[in-house]
Scaffold this motif. Structure first.
Motif, PDB file in Angstrom:
ATOM      1  N   SER A   2       0.927  -1.269   0.090  1.00  0.00           N
ATOM      2  CA  SER A   2       0.157  -0.096  -0.034  1.00  0.00           C
ATOM      3  C   SER A   2       0.865   1.375  -0.149  1.00  0.00           C
ATOM      4  O   SER A   2       1.683   1.390   0.783  1.00  0.00           O
ATOM      5  CB  SER A   2      -1.152   0.140   1.397  1.00  0.00           C
ATOM      6  OG  SER A   2      -1.768   1.047   1.334  1.00  0.00           O
ATOM      7  N   GLN A   3       0.737   2.072  -0.926  1.00  0.00           N
ATOM      8  CA  GLN A   3       1.402   3.242  -1.107  1.00  0.00           C
ATOM      9  C   GLN A   3       0.560   4.266  -0.808  1.00  0.00           C
ATOM     10  O   GLN A   3      -0.552   4.501  -1.143  1.00  0.00           O
ATOM     11  CB  GLN A   3       2.009   3.414  -2.291  1.00  0.00           C
ATOM     12  CG  GLN A   3       2.997   2.284  -2.797  1.00  0.00           C
ATOM     13  CD  GLN A   3       3.526   2.628  -4.284  1.00  0.00           C
ATOM     14  OE1 GLN A   3       3.163   2.595  -4.892  1.00  0.00           O
ATOM     15  NE2 GLN A   3       5.075   2.884  -4.030  1.00  0.00           N
ATOM     16  N   ARG A   4       1.208   5.494  -0.088  1.00  0.00           N
ATOM     17  CA  ARG A   4       0.528   6.693   0.157  1.00  0.00           C
ATOM     18  C   ARG A   4       0.548   7.396  -1.023  1.00  0.00           C
ATOM     19  O   ARG A   4       1.513   7.566  -1.857  1.00  0.00           O
ATOM     20  CB  ARG A   4       1.272   7.455   1.288  1.00  0.00           C
ATOM     21  CG  ARG A   4       0.941   9.089   1.772  1.00  0.00           C
ATOM     22  CD  ARG A   4       1.800   9.134   2.981  1.00  0.00           C
ATOM     23  NE  ARG A   4       3.113   9.501   2.582  1.00  0.00           N
ATOM     24  CZ  ARG A   4       3.653  10.513   2.221  1.00  0.00           C
ATOM     25  NH1 ARG A   4       2.710  11.620   1.958  1.00  0.00           N
ATOM     26  NH2 ARG A   4       4.829  10.917   2.069  1.00  0.00           N
ATOM     27  N   LEU A   5      -0.496   8.174  -1.357  1.00  0.00           N
ATOM     28  CA  LEU A   5      -0.666   9.120  -2.708  1.00  0.00           C
ATOM     29  C   LEU A   5       0.318  10.185  -2.365  1.00  0.00           C
ATOM     30  O   LEU A   5       0.575  10.768  -1.170  1.00  0.00           O
ATOM     31  CB  LEU A   5      -1.963   9.617  -2.958  1.00  0.00           C
ATOM     32  CG  LEU A   5      -2.917   8.548  -3.277  1.00  0.00           C
ATOM     33  CD1 LEU A   5      -4.374   9.079  -3.431  1.00  0.00           C
ATOM     34  CD2 LEU A   5      -2.622   8.025  -4.712  1.00  0.00           C
ATOM     35  N   VAL A  25       0.780  19.500 -12.411  1.00  0.00           N
ATOM     36  CA  VAL A  25       0.445  19.000 -11.089  1.00  0.00           C
ATOM     37  C   VAL A  25       2.087  18.978 -10.348  1.00  0.00           C
ATOM     38  O   VAL A  25       2.797  17.951 -10.761  1.00  0.00           O
ATOM     39  CB  VAL A  25       0.079  17.737 -11.096  1.00  0.00           C
ATOM     40  CG1 VAL A  25      -0.577  17.590  -9.402  1.00  0.00           C
ATOM     41  CG2 VAL A  25      -1.423  17.864 -11.933  1.00  0.00           C
ATOM     42  N   ASP A  26       2.302  19.790  -9.410  1.00  0.00           N
ATOM     43  CA  ASP A  26       3.437  19.638  -8.634  1.00  0.00           C
ATOM     44  C   ASP A  26       3.263  18.768  -7.451  1.00  0.00           C
ATOM     45  O   ASP A  26       2.532  18.861  -6.495  1.00  0.00           O
ATOM     46  CB  ASP A  26       3.691  21.014  -7.951  1.00  0.00           C
ATOM     47  CG  ASP A  26       5.149  21.203  -7.147  1.00  0.00           C
ATOM     48  OD1 ASP A  26       5.874  20.120  -7.132  1.00  0.00           O
ATOM     49  OD2 ASP A  26       5.386  22.240  -6.411  1.00  0.00           O
ATOM     50  N   LEU A  27       4.002  17.510  -7.377  1.00  0.00           N
ATOM     51  CA  LEU A  27       3.811  16.380  -6.589  1.00  0.00           C
ATOM     52  C   LEU A  27       5.179  15.921  -5.660  1.00  0.00           C
ATOM     53  O   LEU A  27       6.165  16.366  -6.313  1.00  0.00           O
ATOM     54  CB  LEU A  27       3.410  15.260  -7.388  1.00  0.00           C
ATOM     55  CG  LEU A  27       2.168  15.126  -8.350  1.00  0.00           C
ATOM     56  CD1 LEU A  27       2.252  14.052  -9.309  1.00  0.00           C
ATOM     57  CD2 LEU A  27       1.231  15.295  -7.244  1.00  0.00           C
TER      58      LEU A  27
END
Length: 183
Positions: A2-5, A25-27
Motif C-alpha cells: 500500500s502506497q501513500r498518494l 501538477v507539482d507532486l
C-alpha cells in the motif's frame, strides 16, 4: 504493498495550443522526490463503451471507419456522454444510433481509463441486455455494419488485424467474466 498518494503542492491549468487543457501538477512522493506531472483534462462528462448482448452468448459489434489507423475496425458501440446524460442514457442512445437497437436492461459494469498516466478521461463500460429494434439518427457519416460475435470466440477476435481498439477488447473480456459471475 500500500502506497501513500503523493502530496499535491500546486496545480496550474493551461491551454496546450491544440484545444486541450493540460494541468501541471507539482507532486511530492513518499521518498521525498518532487516532480511536475502533466495531465490532459477530460472535456466533458466522459464516454461509454457498450456491450450489447443479443442473447446470452452473442454480442453485437460494429464495424466503423477509424481515421487514426485509416481502416475499418470491428469493436464495441462507443460514444461520448452528453451534458445532462447519465452513462446508462448515453449507452442506450449510442446503441440506437450505431447498432439500431435499444436495451431494456442497462448496467454500468465498471469504469475504464484510456491512458491513466497522463489523461483524466474515463469510459463507462456498460452491459446492455434485452435488446429491441430501435434506430436513432447519429453523427456517423455512413451506416455501420452490425456483426454478431460469440463470446466464446473472443480469442479469435483479439488476434484479428481489424480489431485493435483496447477499450473494446478489454471490455469484451471483462463482460465475459462479469456475465459468468453475475449472470
Amino acid at each position: 504493498m500500500s502506497q501513500r498518494l503523493p502530496i499535491v503542492h500546486a496545480r496550474h491549468q493551461r491551454d496546450d495550443g491544440r484545444g486541450r487543457i493540460v494541468e501541471d501538477v507539482d507532486l511530492e512522493f513518499g521518498n521525498g522526490e518532487r516532480r511536475i506531472f502533466h495531465r490532459v483534462l477530460a472535456p466533458g462528462p466522459g464516454a461509454v463503451a457498450v456491450v450489447p448482448m443479443l442473447d446470452d452468448e452473442t454480442v453485437l459489434l460494429v464495424r466503423e471507419y477509424a481515421a487514426g489507423v485509416h481502416r475499418y475496425e470491428l469493436g464495441l458501440v462507443k460514444g461520448r456522454i452528453d451534458d445532462g446524460e447519465t452513462a446508462e442514457e448515453a449507452a442506450n442512445r449510442e446503441l440506437m444510433e450505431e447498432a439500431g437497437y435499444g436495451a431494456h436492461r442497462i448496467e454500468v459494469m465498471r469504469m475504464l481509463s484510456l491512458a491513466p498516466t497522463y489523461m483524466e478521461h474515463q469510459t463507462a463500460l456498460v452491459l446492455a441486455r434485452d435488446l429491441y429494434p430501435a434506430k436513432l439518427q447519429g453523427d456517423e457519416p455512413e451506416e455501420l455494419e452490425v456483426v454478431p460475435w460469440k463470446l466464446a470466440d473472443l480469442g479469435e477476435l483479439a488476434l484479428r488485424d481489424d480489431s485493435s481498439e483496447g477499450r473494446s477488447l478489454a471490455g469484451l473480456f471483462i463482460a465475459r467474466e462479469w456475465l459468468a459471475k453475475h449472470g
